[in-house]
Design a protein around this motif. Structure first.
Motif, PDB file in Angstrom:
ATOM      1  N   MET A   1       0.763  -1.158   0.060  1.00  0.00           N
ATOM      2  CA  MET A   1       0.038   0.021   0.021  1.00  0.00           C
ATOM      3  C   MET A   1       0.941   1.403  -0.011  1.00  0.00           C
ATOM      4  SD  MET A   1      -2.737   1.277   2.754  1.00  0.00           S
ATOM      5  CE  MET A   1      -3.366   2.948   2.807  1.00  0.00           C
ATOM      6  N   LEU A  73      -5.044   3.927   6.836  1.00  0.00           N
ATOM      7  CA  LEU A  73      -3.473   3.260   7.184  1.00  0.00           C
ATOM      8  C   LEU A  73      -3.572   3.876   8.737  1.00  0.00           C
ATOM      9  CD1 LEU A  73      -0.833   2.323   7.259  1.00  0.00           C
ATOM     10  CD2 LEU A  73      -0.131   4.606   6.140  1.00  0.00           C
ATOM     11  N   GLN A 123      -8.584  -0.419  -0.045  1.00  0.00           N
ATOM     12  CA  GLN A 123      -7.123  -0.916   0.341  1.00  0.00           C
ATOM     13  C   GLN A 123      -6.799  -0.227   1.819  1.00  0.00           C
ATOM     14  OE1 GLN A 123      -4.208   1.250  -1.749  1.00  0.00           O
ATOM     15  NE2 GLN A 123      -3.232  -0.606  -2.121  1.00  0.00           N
ATOM     16  N   ALA A 125      -4.185  -0.646   5.746  1.00  0.00           N
ATOM     17  CA  ALA A 125      -3.035  -1.338   6.115  1.00  0.00           C
ATOM     18  C   ALA A 125      -3.004  -0.880   7.519  1.00  0.00           C
ATOM     19  CB  ALA A 125      -1.767  -0.851   5.570  1.00  0.00           C
ATOM     20  N   ARG A 159      -2.168 -10.359  11.133  1.00  0.00           N
ATOM     21  CA  ARG A 159      -1.913 -10.485   9.867  1.00  0.00           C
ATOM     22  C   ARG A 159      -2.351 -11.429   9.235  1.00  0.00           C
ATOM     23  NH1 ARG A 159       3.250 -11.238  10.287  1.00  0.00           N
ATOM     24  NH2 ARG A 159       3.670  -8.917  10.485  1.00  0.00           N
ATOM     25  N   ARG A 163      -5.692 -11.253   6.362  1.00  0.00           N
ATOM     26  CA  ARG A 163      -5.596 -11.362   5.063  1.00  0.00           C
ATOM     27  C   ARG A 163      -6.562 -11.371   3.986  1.00  0.00           C
ATOM     28  NH1 ARG A 163      -1.289 -15.981   4.874  1.00  0.00           N
ATOM     29  NH2 ARG A 163       0.110 -14.450   5.921  1.00  0.00           N
ATOM     30  N   VAL A 167      -6.708  -6.325   4.331  1.00  0.00           N
ATOM     31  CA  VAL A 167      -5.868  -5.338   5.032  1.00  0.00           C
ATOM     32  C   VAL A 167      -4.525  -5.843   5.340  1.00  0.00           C
ATOM     33  CG1 VAL A 167      -5.709  -4.266   7.448  1.00  0.00           C
ATOM     34  CG2 VAL A 167      -7.905  -4.734   6.321  1.00  0.00           C
ATOM     35  N   GLN A 168      -3.559  -5.109   5.111  1.00  0.00           N
ATOM     36  CA  GLN A 168      -1.982  -5.590   4.942  1.00  0.00           C
ATOM     37  C   GLN A 168      -1.581  -5.015   6.335  1.00  0.00           C
ATOM     38  OE1 GLN A 168       0.573  -3.197   2.078  1.00  0.00           O
ATOM     39  NE2 GLN A 168       2.424  -3.954   3.118  1.00  0.00           N
ATOM     40  N   VAL A 169      -0.920  -6.047   6.944  1.00  0.00           N
ATOM     41  CA  VAL A 169      -0.365  -5.869   8.377  1.00  0.00           C
ATOM     42  C   VAL A 169       1.169  -5.995   8.589  1.00  0.00           C
ATOM     43  CG1 VAL A 169      -0.269  -6.521  10.730  1.00  0.00           C
ATOM     44  CG2 VAL A 169      -2.249  -6.649   9.374  1.00  0.00           C
ATOM     45  N   LEU A 203       6.016  -0.923   3.062  1.00  0.00           N
ATOM     46  CA  LEU A 203       4.317  -1.145   3.050  1.00  0.00           C
ATOM     47  C   LEU A 203       4.315  -0.871   1.539  1.00  0.00           C
ATOM     48  CD1 LEU A 203       1.976  -0.783   4.982  1.00  0.00           C
ATOM     49  CD2 LEU A 203       2.038   1.479   4.207  1.00  0.00           C
ATOM     50  N   SER A 208       5.552  -7.793   4.944  1.00  0.00           N
ATOM     51  CA  SER A 208       4.949  -8.239   6.033  1.00  0.00           C
ATOM     52  C   SER A 208       5.667  -7.736   7.399  1.00  0.00           C
ATOM     53  CB  SER A 208       4.597  -9.497   6.193  1.00  0.00           C
ATOM     54  OG  SER A 208       3.523  -9.965   5.302  1.00  0.00           O
TER      55      SER A 208
END
Length: 237
Positions: A1, A73, A123, A125, A159, A163, A167-169, A203, A208
């Motif tokens: 992201m 974010l 999107q 994160a 995470r 997934r 949502v990116q962690v 990011l 990750s």
């Protein structure tokens, strides 16, 4: 992201690493930046909207999440540290309670409050600020180390859980930095600005985890060794 055009919420943003996150987010073209802090009085950072939040107080967290409902974010940066004599010191339990309330449960509380907001975005994160202390024996930081180790474990579970919700962690591992938190500790320290640049680059690359200084990267690389860094730290650490 990518941070460009993102709406960012940063806890503990009034100084140190949190303020560096706010400034770099602005430089990279974030649409909006919410700077979370316990006391907003006198905070006048250009391009950052001060928001009162105490990560140990659920009511303030709920109010902050309602105010910043356009966030995509979330940066869980708020944290505290304290020195003790050794792992068996009389104040070990009391200091551990303090550290866990902010550094572990605080991350959980804030993430719970923002989860439905993030999951509804196309999107989104989360960046959790962790530490190399999870792999580095430093008896005088035992309560802090335990709280950050718990936060690392939570980040890994989070995470995997998020997934499928897009949502990116990202877990940020870093050693000592030039901030108020490390005043009086005579060790090599990383620049918060450099740490933030590496984190936002990671990011954007979809990573990750990020090891934001050489010492942390070295420690992580020892984990599969017969004598890992958490038993015998590499020279110089």
């Amino acid at each position: 992201m990518d941070v460009a055009n993102a709406t960012v919420f940063i806890s503990g943003a009034n100084r140190g690493l949190g303020l560096a996150f706010a400034r770099e987010a602005r430089r990279r073209g974030a649409r909006k930046i919410y700077a979370g802090m316990r006391n907003t009085t006198g905070f006048l950072e250009p391009g950052a909207i001060p928001v009162r939040i105490d990560v140990t107080d659920r009511s303030s967290i709920t109010a902050a999440a309602e105010l910043a409902a356009d966030t995509n974010l979330l940066i869980n940066n708020a944290g505290i540290a304290a020195l003790i004599a050794n792992p068996l010191a009389p104040d070990m339990e009391a200091q551990s309670t303090r550290m866990f309330d902010t550094n572990y449960y605080g991350v959980i509380r804030v993430t719970q409050a923002f989860e439905h907001i993030l999951a509804a975005k196309p999107q989104a994160a989360i960046i959790n600020v962790l530490s190399d202390i999870v792999w580095l024996p430093r008896p005088y930081l035992t309560p802090y180390a335990a709280s950050k180790t718990a936060a690392w474990s939570f980040t890994n579970q989070l995470r995997f859980h998020l997934r499928e919700r897009n949502v990116q962690v990202l877990g940020l591992h870093v050693g000592f930095m030039e901030t108020d938190l490390t005043n009086g500790i005579d060790v090599p320290k990383a620049s918060p600005d450099d740490v933030v640049r590496q984190t936002f680059d990671a990011l954007a690359a979809g990573k990750s985890e990020v090891m934001a200084d050489k010492g942390t990267a070295m420690l992580k690389g020892t984990l599969a060794a017969e004598m890992p860094g958490y038993i015998t730290p590499p020279p110089g650490l």
